[in-house]
Design an enzyme around this catalytic site. Sequence first.
Site, mmCIF file in Angstrom:
data_model
loop_
_atom_site.group_PDB
_atom_site.id
_atom_site.type_symbol
_atom_site.label_atom_id
_atom_site.label_comp_id
_atom_site.label_asym_id
_atom_site.label_seq_id
_atom_site.Cartn_x
_atom_site.Cartn_y
_atom_site.Cartn_z
ATOM 1 C CG ASP A 136 0.310 15.931 -1.626
ATOM 2 O OD1 ASP A 136 0.595 16.374 -2.834
ATOM 3 O OD2 ASP A 136 0.749 16.279 -0.763
ATOM 4 C CG HIS A 138 2.602 18.262 -4.121
ATOM 5 N ND1 HIS A 138 2.929 17.281 -3.295
ATOM 6 C CD2 HIS A 138 4.067 18.465 -5.166
ATOM 7 C CE1 HIS A 138 4.261 16.936 -3.803
ATOM 8 N NE2 HIS A 138 4.704 17.574 -4.760
HETATM 9 C C1 GLP Z 1 8.297 16.912 -6.240
HETATM 10 C C2 GLP Z 1 8.190 18.175 -7.086
HETATM 11 C C3 GLP Z 1 7.243 18.509 -7.733
HETATM 12 C C4 GLP Z 1 6.979 17.222 -8.545
HETATM 13 C C5 GLP Z 1 6.679 16.124 -7.672
HETATM 14 C C6 GLP Z 1 6.216 14.682 -8.311
HETATM 15 O O1 GLP Z 1 7.323 17.131 -4.972
HETATM 16 N N1 GLP Z 1 8.538 19.521 -6.318
HETATM 17 O O2 GLP Z 1 7.489 19.615 -8.765
HETATM 18 O O3 GLP Z 1 5.985 17.327 -9.663
HETATM 19 O O4 GLP Z 1 7.984 15.943 -6.981
HETATM 20 O O5 GLP Z 1 7.527 14.109 -8.679
HETATM 21 P P1 GLP Z 1 7.419 12.767 -9.585
HETATM 22 O O6 GLP Z 1 7.467 13.268 -10.838
HETATM 23 O O7 GLP Z 1 8.725 12.179 -9.494
HETATM 24 O O8 GLP Z 1 6.349 11.979 -9.104
#
Ligand code: GLP
Length: 261
Positions: A136, A138
């Site tokens: 999304d 973030h």
């Molecule tokens: C979590 C963390 C983020 C990270 C996101 C994506 O929400 N708080 O810092 O960027 O996951 O994770 P992934 O890299 O496993 O898709």
Amino acid sequence: MEVVIVPDAKAGGELIAGTMAQLLRRRPDALLGVATGSTPLPVYQALADQVRSGAVDTSRARIAQLDEYVGLPVDHPESYRSVVRREVLEPLGIGMDAFLGPDGSAEDVQAACEAYDKALGDAGGIDLQLLGIGTDGHIGFNEPCSSLVSRTRIKTLTEQTRMDNARFFEGDVDQVPHHVITQGIGTILEARHLVLFATGEGKAEAIAATVEGPLAAVCPASALQLHPHATVVVDEAAAGKLKFADYFRYAHVNKPDWQGI
Ligand code: GLP
């Protein structure tokens, strides 16, 4: 903002680890901000390889955490403190005395957030902050509509993020905490260099909104557009929805080597 399109996650990991290694050679006590999730793992593995081969010395390096679940005991295997210890500190041979992170188990969460922002400032600020991105948009745990000038604070996760992260909790979304502490977007923007790493088709839409969409709190990562030194490293799949992909490739190929990322 610079966008670097790499063939795959391994190449992205090596590129970013190389940049961290250069920084550490220039500034051995650099403060590296690290992210959790699956995406940054190739970065930490590539950097650990460099440590093992003697190409870089991490004995004075310092590590700062980006975000944390609220309410998980610090020694819970999926607390981000445990994850950073396991995936970053131990492989790089860095001790807890060189680690900064928010206390997700504090009784006074607000005070813990303020203390963390102060600790980052007292430490001289983050030299390079590695970021992942949520589906999304973030960054850290700054969910859509987070203030673009926010400081470290408590946030409530969206159901989507809880479902995305359930894989770390035996696939059981009910075990994923609802609340988190995250560096605010304003806090993140204070790092001297921001490097956002994204891989896979599932991130393509969020990356297009981050890089080519309007600057808008609805896509928190678009705040990188405000930063004077932000680098977005993406594999071909995550770059799949970028209209300017050819330009980004052209710019990178023609960049003088000495510039780095
Ligand atoms: C979590 C963390 C983020 C990270 C996101 C994506 O929400 N708080 O810092 O960027 O996951 O994770 P992934 O890299 O496993 O898709």
